[in-house]
Design a protein around this motif. Structure first.
Motif, PDB file in Angstrom:
ATOM      1  N   SER A   3       1.146  -1.398   0.133  1.00 22.23           N
ATOM      2  CA  SER A   3      -0.398   0.189   0.182  1.00 22.23           C
ATOM      3  C   SER A   3       1.124   1.024   0.353  1.00 22.23           C
ATOM      4  O   SER A   3       2.350   1.156   0.305  1.00 22.23           O
ATOM      5  N   ASP A  33      -8.879   9.072  -7.936  1.00 25.49           N
ATOM      6  CA  ASP A  33      -9.197   8.415  -8.695  1.00 25.49           C
ATOM      7  C   ASP A  33      -7.870   8.163  -9.757  1.00 25.49           C
ATOM      8  O   ASP A  33      -7.657   6.687  -9.830  1.00 25.49           O
ATOM      9  N   ARG A  36      -5.648   5.611  -7.742  1.00 22.53           N
ATOM     10  CA  ARG A  36      -5.958   4.488  -7.728  1.00 22.53           C
ATOM     11  C   ARG A  36      -5.770   3.630  -8.984  1.00 22.53           C
ATOM     12  O   ARG A  36      -5.766   2.082  -9.210  1.00 22.53           O
ATOM     13  N   THR A  43      -3.155  -0.557  -3.322  1.00 20.85           N
ATOM     14  CA  THR A  43      -3.651  -0.257  -2.389  1.00 20.85           C
ATOM     15  C   THR A  43      -3.214   0.688  -1.842  1.00 20.85           C
ATOM     16  O   THR A  43      -2.557   1.777  -1.681  1.00 20.85           O
ATOM     17  N   ILE A  44      -4.247   2.633  -2.767  1.00 15.80           N
ATOM     18  CA  ILE A  44      -3.870   3.642  -2.065  1.00 15.80           C
ATOM     19  C   ILE A  44      -4.695   4.280  -0.912  1.00 15.80           C
ATOM     20  O   ILE A  44      -6.298   3.641  -0.750  1.00 15.80           O
TER      21      ILE A  44
END
Length: 144
Positions: A3, A33, A36, A43-44
């Protein structure tokens, strides 16, 4: 731990509304957006605060929760030794991002306390700089 923490400093909550001639019309939701989409299976976690201490707390948390940090510290870039110190306590890659080309702006924006810690610096590519930073960190963490 796949992440990335994407941190945004002061006034970035006004992205799209504040000085669109400099920062464009995209919002922070658009940035999220974009990040991602660039991250693929990574994962952001996207955060924004106008408070220096909150940004530092998130950097401290990242030590055990995230593999890398993308940071647009906003004006704190040019003033915060405390954020620099917090980033020095983080072992993963750090990419510094600025939406505008800070080197074409006021001279006080030419100095960054973040850059000496950053593994890379992206300036002047609008919000696309965030996507480039996320892709670079993904490459680094997937290679390790």
């Amino acid at each position: 731990m796949k992440s990335i923490l994407v941190l945004n400093g002061p006034n970035l909550n006004l992205l799209g509304k504040r000085q669109p001639e400099i920062y464009g019309h995209a919002t922070l939701d658009d940035v999220a957006d974009l990040c991602r989409a660039a991250a693929g299976d990574v994962t952001i976690r996207m955060e924004q605060s106008n408070h220096e201490g909150q940004l530092i707390d998130w950097i401290h948390e990242a030590r055990t929760a995230h593999a890398g940090i993308v940071i647009n510290a906003g004006a704190y870039t040019h003033t915060s030794v405390a954020i620099f110190d917090a980033l020095n306590a983080f072992d993963g890659p750090v990419i510094e991002v600025h939406i505008s080309n800070v080197h074409k702006r006021e001279s006080f924006r030419h100095h960054s306390y973040i850059s000496p810690r950053a593994d890379g610096v992206i300036v002047g590519f609008g919000i696309n700089g965030y996507a480039a930073a996320v892709r670079q960190i993904c490459d680094l963490i997937n290679a390790s």
